[in-house]
Design a protein around this motif. Structure first.
Motif, PDB file in Angstrom:
ATOM      1  N   SER A  98       0.682  -1.081  -0.185  1.00 53.21           N
ATOM      2  CA  SER A  98      -0.002   0.006   0.079  1.00 53.21           C
ATOM      3  C   SER A  98       0.914   1.082   0.074  1.00 53.21           C
ATOM      4  O   SER A  98       1.771   1.311   0.961  1.00 53.21           O
ATOM      5  CB  SER A  98      -0.903   0.026   1.385  1.00 53.21           C
ATOM      6  N   SER A 125      -8.501   8.476   7.634  1.00 53.93           N
ATOM      7  CA  SER A 125      -9.023   7.264   7.088  1.00 53.93           C
ATOM      8  C   SER A 125      -9.209   6.321   8.547  1.00 53.93           C
ATOM      9  O   SER A 125     -10.239   5.729   8.590  1.00 53.93           O
ATOM     10  CB  SER A 125      -8.028   6.197   6.181  1.00 53.93           C
ATOM     11  N   GLN A 148      -1.068   7.887  -1.114  1.00 57.05           N
ATOM     12  CA  GLN A 148      -2.123   7.751  -1.879  1.00 57.05           C
ATOM     13  C   GLN A 148      -3.319   7.773  -1.111  1.00 57.05           C
ATOM     14  O   GLN A 148      -3.722   6.775  -0.379  1.00 57.05           O
ATOM     15  CB  GLN A 148      -2.199   6.584  -2.658  1.00 57.05           C
ATOM     16  N   TYR A 149      -4.189   8.816  -1.136  1.00 51.21           N
ATOM     17  CA  TYR A 149      -5.420   8.721  -0.039  1.00 51.21           C
ATOM     18  C   TYR A 149      -6.567   7.486  -0.261  1.00 51.21           C
ATOM     19  O   TYR A 149      -6.682   6.873   0.905  1.00 51.21           O
ATOM     20  CB  TYR A 149      -6.130   9.826  -0.188  1.00 51.21           C
ATOM     21  N   GLU A 150      -6.730   7.266  -1.529  1.00 50.97           N
ATOM     22  CA  GLU A 150      -7.631   6.108  -1.700  1.00 50.97           C
ATOM     23  C   GLU A 150      -6.898   4.658  -1.078  1.00 50.97           C
ATOM     24  O   GLU A 150      -7.663   4.012  -0.712  1.00 50.97           O
ATOM     25  CB  GLU A 150      -8.143   5.867  -3.198  1.00 50.97           C
ATOM     26  N   LYS A 195      -9.748  -0.075   5.696  1.00 48.59           N
ATOM     27  CA  LYS A 195     -10.973  -1.053   5.387  1.00 48.59           C
ATOM     28  C   LYS A 195     -10.582  -2.737   5.679  1.00 48.59           C
ATOM     29  O   LYS A 195     -10.989  -3.432   6.105  1.00 48.59           O
ATOM     30  CB  LYS A 195     -11.497  -0.672   4.109  1.00 48.59           C
ATOM     31  N   GLU A 212      -7.447   4.607   2.677  1.00 52.44           N
ATOM     32  CA  GLU A 212      -8.904   4.174   2.886  1.00 52.44           C
ATOM     33  C   GLU A 212      -9.088   2.834   2.848  1.00 52.44           C
ATOM     34  O   GLU A 212      -9.575   1.997   3.683  1.00 52.44           O
ATOM     35  CB  GLU A 212      -9.672   4.998   2.151  1.00 52.44           C
ATOM     36  N   GLN A 213      -8.453   2.302   1.903  1.00 52.39           N
ATOM     37  CA  GLN A 213      -8.629   1.112   1.505  1.00 52.39           C
ATOM     38  C   GLN A 213      -8.008   0.155   2.365  1.00 52.39           C
ATOM     39  O   GLN A 213      -8.494  -0.936   2.958  1.00 52.39           O
ATOM     40  CB  GLN A 213      -8.140   0.498   0.140  1.00 52.39           C
ATOM     41  N   ASN A 272      -3.530  11.176   5.092  1.00 55.25           N
ATOM     42  CA  ASN A 272      -4.332  10.014   4.491  1.00 55.25           C
ATOM     43  C   ASN A 272      -4.333   9.061   5.617  1.00 55.25           C
ATOM     44  O   ASN A 272      -5.782   8.585   5.759  1.00 55.25           O
ATOM     45  CB  ASN A 272      -3.484   9.469   3.595  1.00 55.25           C
TER      46      ASN A 272
END
Ligand code: NAD
Length: 248
Positions: free
Chosen positions: A63, A125, A67-69, A76, A72-73, A121
């Motif tokens: 990861s 999250s 990168q923000y996304e 999760k 978040e992933q 980030n």
């Protein structure tokens, strides 16, 4: 019983250097460890096995912290795999040194994105689950360079000073929810990065350190255990210099 028994930690950039030492010490102290890596899958999987041998649950995630996304992933995925987590350690970091006169916009942007934006980030999250459980510890690995500056590292110093302001603001915003936020500012720590320096230079550094030695990754990991554990349950918004007394 370990100081971190029953807790789960997310550590960014965990496969080598300081991040690896923190992951190892955390596992020794009984914490489950979710750590990220960028490219060296082989190293990451080997560490996963080493950590699990302490009888805890460990998992490596590929990861990119900038990168923000992806952040978040990651949160999760960790929630799905571990059920919850208690500690977030923003450790991923890079240097792209050069005097300001010669520093490119790219050198500036890359260092700010990987060192500073990554903290936003991951912390953003991680907020919701930590606030919901009304307990958590966020630990940002800053640097002595963020406290006092360093010629040739304006980008790095700005990113690490930014992390300190971020740490204190998060402490103020989240204290009432039981979430603590602290920073560790290591001094000169022996890692792959510092191995490249010649012996004469290291000797000069050592002479200027009151404790007369460069720091070891374990010195930083010990501070991270303190901030992650209930030993520091009344400590938030602080910056702990782990620098052998260099900045006093
Ligand atoms: P290192 O280069 O050995 O480790 C950095 C880790 O971050 C690596 O595993 C790398 O893969 C990872 N990483 C880099 N970019 C990433 C990204 N975008 N996403 C996810 N992971 C990424 O360096 P280190 O010395 O172990 O440094 C760890 C932290 O401590 C850094 O934030 C560094 O700035 C800080 N620090 C180090 C020293 C020192 O003397 N070594 C001193 C003060 C602060």
């Amino acid at each position: 019983m370990g100081l971190l028994e029953g807790k789960t930690a997310i550590i960014t950039g965990g496969s080598k250097g300081i991040g690896r030492a923190i992951a190892t010490k955390y596992a020794q102290e009984g914490a489950n460890v979710a750590f990220t890596y960028l490219s060296s899958e082989e190293k990451a999987l080997a560490l996963e096995g080493e950590l699990a041998s302490f009888g805890i649950k460990a998992k490596a995630y590929k990861s990119d912290a900038s990168q923000y996304e992806a952040a978040e992933q990651l949160v999760k995925d960790v929630m799905e795999e571990f059920g919850s987590f208690d500690i977030l350690i923003n450790n991923a970091g890079i240097t792209k040194d050069g005097l300001l006169m010669r520093m490119s916009e790219e050198q500036w942007d890359q260092v700010i994105e990987v060192n500073l934006k990554s903290s936003f980030n991951l912390t953003k999250s991680a907020l919701r689950p930590l606030m919901k459980q009304r307990a958590g510890s966020i630990i940002n690995i800053s640097s002595i360079v963020g406290v006092r500056g360093n010629a040739g590292q304006a980008n790095y110093a700005a990113s690490k000073a930014g992390m300190i302001g971020f740490t204190k603001s998060v402490a103020l915003e989240l204290g009432s929810r039981g979430v603590r936020s602290n920073a560790i500012a290591p001094g000169f720590i022996a890692t792959e990065m510092t191995e490249k320096l010649d012996e004469k230079m290291i000797k000069e550094w050592e002479d200027g350190i009151p404790l007369k030695r460069v720091g070891q990754v374990e010195d930083v990991a010990n501070a991270a255990v303190f901030f992650g554990s209930d030993m520091s349950s009344y400590v938030t918004g602080q910056v702990l210099l782990v620098d052998g007394g260099m900045h006093t």
